[in-house]
Design a protein around this motif. Structure first.
Motif, PDB file in Angstrom:
ATOM      1  N   GLY A 260      41.595  36.318  29.931  1.00 42.35           N
ATOM      2  CA  GLY A 260      42.443  37.655  29.866  1.00 42.35           C
ATOM      3  C   GLY A 260      42.867  37.720  31.436  1.00 42.35           C
ATOM      4  O   GLY A 260      43.518  38.630  31.835  1.00 42.35           O
ATOM      5  N   ASN A 261      42.264  36.982  32.175  1.00 43.21           N
ATOM      6  CA  ASN A 261      42.909  37.182  33.873  1.00 43.21           C
ATOM      7  C   ASN A 261      44.044  36.993  33.931  1.00 43.21           C
ATOM      8  O   ASN A 261      44.834  35.845  33.410  1.00 43.21           O
ATOM      9  N   GLY A 262      44.689  37.994  34.426  1.00 45.96           N
ATOM     10  CA  GLY A 262      46.297  38.016  34.329  1.00 45.96           C
ATOM     11  C   GLY A 262      46.874  38.716  33.257  1.00 45.96           C
ATOM     12  O   GLY A 262      48.192  38.565  33.211  1.00 45.96           O
ATOM     13  N   LEU A 263      46.350  38.694  31.967  1.00 48.54           N
ATOM     14  CA  LEU A 263      46.954  39.036  30.824  1.00 48.54           C
ATOM     15  C   LEU A 263      46.538  40.413  30.547  1.00 48.54           C
ATOM     16  O   LEU A 263      47.226  41.159  30.110  1.00 48.54           O
ATOM     17  N   ILE A 264      45.233  40.813  30.714  1.00 45.52           N
ATOM     18  CA  ILE A 264      44.853  41.877  30.766  1.00 45.52           C
ATOM     19  C   ILE A 264      44.690  42.881  31.649  1.00 45.52           C
ATOM     20  O   ILE A 264      44.202  42.549  32.839  1.00 45.52           O
ATOM     21  N   ASP A 265      45.162  44.283  31.478  1.00 50.16           N
ATOM     22  CA  ASP A 265      45.084  45.187  32.467  1.00 50.16           C
ATOM     23  C   ASP A 265      43.425  45.867  32.512  1.00 50.16           C
ATOM     24  O   ASP A 265      42.926  45.987  31.567  1.00 50.16           O
ATOM     25  N   PRO A 266      42.831  45.602  33.902  1.00 48.36           N
ATOM     26  CA  PRO A 266      41.407  45.925  33.769  1.00 48.36           C
ATOM     27  C   PRO A 266      41.273  47.430  33.576  1.00 48.36           C
ATOM     28  O   PRO A 266      40.307  47.845  32.963  1.00 48.36           O
ATOM     29  N   GLY A 267      42.507  48.223  33.757  1.00 45.76           N
ATOM     30  CA  GLY A 267      42.089  49.746  33.748  1.00 45.76           C
ATOM     31  C   GLY A 267      42.003  50.320  32.232  1.00 45.76           C
ATOM     32  O   GLY A 267      41.140  51.197  31.787  1.00 45.76           O
ATOM     33  N   THR A 268      43.041  49.657  31.608  1.00 43.70           N
ATOM     34  CA  THR A 268      43.073  50.007  29.925  1.00 43.70           C
ATOM     35  C   THR A 268      42.615  48.973  29.107  1.00 43.70           C
ATOM     36  O   THR A 268      42.396  49.527  27.879  1.00 43.70           O
ATOM     37  N   GLY A 269      42.373  47.990  29.444  1.00 39.58           N
ATOM     38  CA  GLY A 269      41.802  46.771  28.588  1.00 39.58           C
ATOM     39  C   GLY A 269      42.803  46.217  27.601  1.00 39.58           C
ATOM     40  O   GLY A 269      42.515  45.687  26.531  1.00 39.58           O
ATOM     41  N   MET A 270      44.247  46.450  27.743  1.00 41.76           N
ATOM     42  CA  MET A 270      45.537  46.180  27.230  1.00 41.76           C
ATOM     43  C   MET A 270      46.124  45.101  27.754  1.00 41.76           C
ATOM     44  O   MET A 270      45.926  44.807  28.879  1.00 41.76           O
ATOM     45  N   LEU A 271      46.783  44.474  26.859  1.00 41.45           N
ATOM     46  CA  LEU A 271      48.005  43.488  27.347  1.00 41.45           C
ATOM     47  C   LEU A 271      48.750  43.896  28.387  1.00 41.45           C
ATOM     48  O   LEU A 271      49.299  45.237  28.129  1.00 41.45           O
ATOM     49  N   MET A 272      49.130  43.210  29.417  1.00 38.88           N
ATOM     50  CA  MET A 272      49.924  43.769  30.635  1.00 38.88           C
ATOM     51  C   MET A 272      51.346  43.400  29.865  1.00 38.88           C
ATOM     52  O   MET A 272      51.807  42.169  29.790  1.00 38.88           O
ATOM     53  N   PRO A 273      52.268  44.502  29.570  1.00 37.68           N
ATOM     54  CA  PRO A 273      53.441  43.768  29.197  1.00 37.68           C
ATOM     55  C   PRO A 273      54.408  43.332  30.117  1.00 37.68           C
ATOM     56  O   PRO A 273      54.477  43.527  31.358  1.00 37.68           O
ATOM     57  N   GLY A 274      55.070  42.163  29.651  1.00 35.86           N
ATOM     58  CA  GLY A 274      55.911  41.511  30.486  1.00 35.86           C
ATOM     59  C   GLY A 274      55.403  40.319  31.321  1.00 35.86           C
ATOM     60  O   GLY A 274      55.855  39.554  31.939  1.00 35.86           O
ATOM     61  N   ALA A 275      54.019  40.241  31.111  1.00 30.43           N
ATOM     62  CA  ALA A 275      53.172  39.225  31.741  1.00 30.43           C
ATOM     63  C   ALA A 275      53.730  38.104  31.139  1.00 30.43           C
ATOM     64  O   ALA A 275      53.643  37.759  30.124  1.00 30.43           O
ATOM     65  N   GLU A 276      53.680  36.918  32.003  1.00 28.77           N
ATOM     66  CA  GLU A 276      53.831  35.475  31.583  1.00 28.77           C
ATOM     67  C   GLU A 276      52.247  34.772  31.142  1.00 28.77           C
ATOM     68  O   GLU A 276      51.828  34.904  32.026  1.00 28.77           O
ATOM     69  N   PHE A 277      52.406  34.285  30.025  1.00 25.39           N
ATOM     70  CA  PHE A 277      51.137  33.644  29.564  1.00 25.39           C
ATOM     71  C   PHE A 277      51.301  32.093  29.956  1.00 25.39           C
ATOM     72  O   PHE A 277      51.914  31.354  28.939  1.00 25.39           O
ATOM     73  N   THR A 278      51.003  31.679  31.003  1.00 22.92           N
ATOM     74  CA  THR A 278      51.356  30.294  31.589  1.00 22.92           C
ATOM     75  C   THR A 278      49.751  29.896  32.034  1.00 22.92           C
ATOM     76  O   THR A 278      49.271  30.440  32.675  1.00 22.92           O
ATOM     77  N   VAL A 279      49.501  28.609  31.684  1.00 28.08           N
ATOM     78  CA  VAL A 279      48.239  27.912  31.982  1.00 28.08           C
ATOM     79  C   VAL A 279      48.689  26.537  32.528  1.00 28.08           C
ATOM     80  O   VAL A 279      49.186  25.780  31.381  1.00 28.08           O
ATOM     81  N   ASP A 280      48.401  26.105  33.640  1.00 22.47           N
ATOM     82  CA  ASP A 280      48.465  24.697  34.181  1.00 22.47           C
ATOM     83  C   ASP A 280      49.889  24.323  33.688  1.00 22.47           C
ATOM     84  O   ASP A 280      50.010  23.108  33.059  1.00 22.47           O
TER      85      ASP A 280
END
Length: 106
Positions: free
Chosen positions: A73-93
């Motif tokens: 969830g690093n970079g995908l989850i907002d730590p304050g709300t625990g929800m997905l961050m809208p508009g964040a790109e889900f990219t790995v390697d």
């Protein structure tokens, strides 16, 4: 007053009852149509949400197929709300699983 005079007094037109009935029918039809339009908007919104959730599910499944685990969830989850961050790109390697995460819905 002669019979001929009575015939001249009648005019063509609508009576008050006819006007009230036609106005009430138009009002009833308008209410039904407006209710249907509101329902259509809700159904369209629900369909969009379902499609976006299916896209998140597919992206998570592709990630799982590549790494045999789900992301932390690093970079995908907002730590304050625990929800997905809208508009964040889900990219790995350099593999993009999802261009932009959907917005959060209540």
């Amino acid at each position: 007053m002669s019979h001929y005079a009575l015939k001249q007094r009648t005019t063509s037109g609508f009576t008050l009852i006819e006007l009230l009935v036609s106005i009430s029918i138009i009002g009833l039809l308008s209410a039904l149509i407006i209710t249907n339009l509101v329902g259509a908007r809700t159904r369209a919104s629900d369909a969009k949400k379902k499609t976006e959730l299916m896209a998140v599910k597919s992206a998570l499944r592709m990630y799982y197929n590549d790494f045999q685990s789900y992301p932390d969830g690093n970079g995908l989850i907002d730590p304050g709300t625990g929800m997905l961050m809208p508009g964040a790109e889900f990219t790995v390697d350099s593999t993009t699983y999802m261009k932009a995460l959907p917005a959060y819905y209540n």
